[in-house]
Every structure is written in C-alpha cells, then in structure tokens.
Design an enzyme around this catalytic site. Sequence first.
Site, PDB file in Angstrom:
ATOM      1  CD  GLU A 152      -3.039  -1.011   2.245  1.00 36.98           C
ATOM      2  OE1 GLU A 152      -2.833  -0.220   3.191  1.00 36.98           O
ATOM      3  OE2 GLU A 152      -4.036  -1.746   2.179  1.00 36.98           O
ATOM      4  CD  GLU A 208      -4.110  -5.569   3.428  1.00 37.63           C
ATOM      5  OE1 GLU A 208      -4.950  -4.747   3.881  1.00 37.63           O
ATOM      6  OE2 GLU A 208      -2.882  -5.447   3.574  1.00 37.63           O
TER       7      GLU A 208
END
Length: 336
Positions: free
Chosen positions: A179, A278
């Site tokens: 991320e 995720e």
Amino acid sequence: MDKQVTSLTEVTADYIGGSSWDDNDPSVFEMNIVGVLQGEYQITNGYGPSAASKLLQDHWNSYITEQDFEFMAANGLTAVRIPVGWWTAYDPVPPMPFVGGSLNALDNAFTWAAKHGLKVTVNLHAAPGSQNGESHSASRDGYLEWGDSYIEDTVKVIDFLAARYGNHPALVAIELMNEPLAPGVKLEDLTKYYRLGYDAVRSHTLNAYVIMSNRLGPLLQLAEGLSRVVIDVHYYNLYNPMFQQWNLQQNIDYIYNNRASDLSKVTPANGPLSFVGEWTSVLGFKGATMEDSGSFAKAQQDVYGRATFGWSYWSYKCQYDGWNLQQLIQDGLIQI
C-alpha cells in the site's frame, strides 16, 4: 539536533542559540502527536529496548503458533500472506528502536508452512521511512518519508528476503511493498523501485512470483515483459461514508457489480496475475450483525475467487471479531 523525551509532557533539545522560527532553522521541528503507541516503531521506541524485547518476544511465541498452521491447512486455506518490516533484514541487531527476534518468527512460519503443506507470500509491509504513514508501516509518528533516497535500502531488504527464502519449498511469492500512498509516494519512484526489486528477486529465484501493489494506479504496462508478476489490489467497503449509509444488500450488490468490474481490469488476457491481497467481511453500517458479515463474505468470495492468483483475508487472527478469519471459520460464517 538531538531531541529527548524527558517526561510524558515534555521534549527537550540540545540546540544552543536563538531562533528565527523559520522552516530552515534547526531549532524548529514539527511533531505529530498520535496519542497512543501504535505500530512497531512506536511500541519499541516507547517501551525501550529491554521491555520492548520481552513484550514482542512473548507476542511472537504465543500469537501465531504451529497450531495455527495446522488449523489453516485443516480448513481449506492453502497459503498465508505474512507482513514483515524492513528491520527484519538486520536481525538479530536491527537499528534502534527496533528489537531482534522477528526473523526467527518468520523462519518458524516457513518451517510450519512447509510441514503442513501451505505456501507463503512474504509481504514487505513496512518499508524504510514508511510508504504510507500508517501505523502498520511502522511510521515515525505518522509520517510518510519513503521516496527515491530510500530505494537502495528497500531493495537490499528484498534481496535479503529472496536470498534467504528464494529456494524454500514453502515460498510462493515476494510482495515488494504494501500500500504505497500517493501523493507522498511518487509513481516514478515506485516504478523505479519495482523494477529494481523485481531484479533482486530474480537474481535468487526464477520461480517465485513478484507481487506489486496497485495502490498508485495501473501497473499493467510495467509488468509487460516480466515473468511471474502479480498485481495486488485491496478492497474494503469501509473507508468511504457511502458504504456506511448502505444496507447489507447494497453493499453486496456493490461487490457483484463494481468490485467485479474493477477486478476484471487488472486481469487481462496474457497479462500479470491478479491478487485481492486484502479484504474483510466487516461492514461499515450501524447494526451490522455477524450473520451479515457472513453473507457479505460469501459475496466477496464469489467475486474475488475470480482473481487469477487468489485472495488473502485481512486478517487470520485479530481481537476484533469481524477481522478474525479463524473465529469466522470456527463459527461457520466463512467456509473455504
């Protein structure tokens, strides 16, 4: 200039002289008060070397054990995505304030995974300087500092992981960074790093997949000509007020329509593989029940099962019920 925390409410500095109060003045520094210890940087810094070492060693010895790998294998899971911090590459004596022991925990995970027939994706969750300023990237009090000046050090971490685990029978992939966040992380810096990180992995293994987070936008062009590359996307119906105003069915419809469309765009024919790295069954609207979470999970499994590299739930174990895949499986709310 050295700064020292002298009490819960006071910070002192050794700077001697007057101040112009200008941004370029060394006597002026910015602080970001986060309120509580969060992330491994703050935990180790806050507790200090001795207490932090015992705290984390107790955690590593008890939180995830071989029994968890037995549970995962027995309940249909085939792989585990393990987040690691950059300081693991310098274990057993990592730079302060971090403490040693994380590498042994990672070695144990590989051993248990191989024993129970599971695969491992090693995910660089915390890059030097922090790539998103969040606690899970071990940021320095919420600051995002990763950029071009950190690329060399970050590649060294990937090289270390690939050298250590590249030929391990349990390794399936190395994820170069979790991320990265724009605009703090520039696309040109990330692209440069991804190419160097890919080369570092390939210098040790031709078989492991190389995963690239798609957080900054499409990376399909970068992946052209590279072998065994995976594009990682993360999908949460949580961090936008829109989802909090919707009921269960509206959230489910969004998965079957919008998320399915989003995923198809990162799964082109003859292109890199796609990975929903995720997702969670947690819902943002008030009054959501655990049964609602189970229904929401089923919809996501239906759609994310189309990802050509599969999906990974965040997380396997957590003190919050909806984030705890182990508990959800035990309660029959999620079936693999």
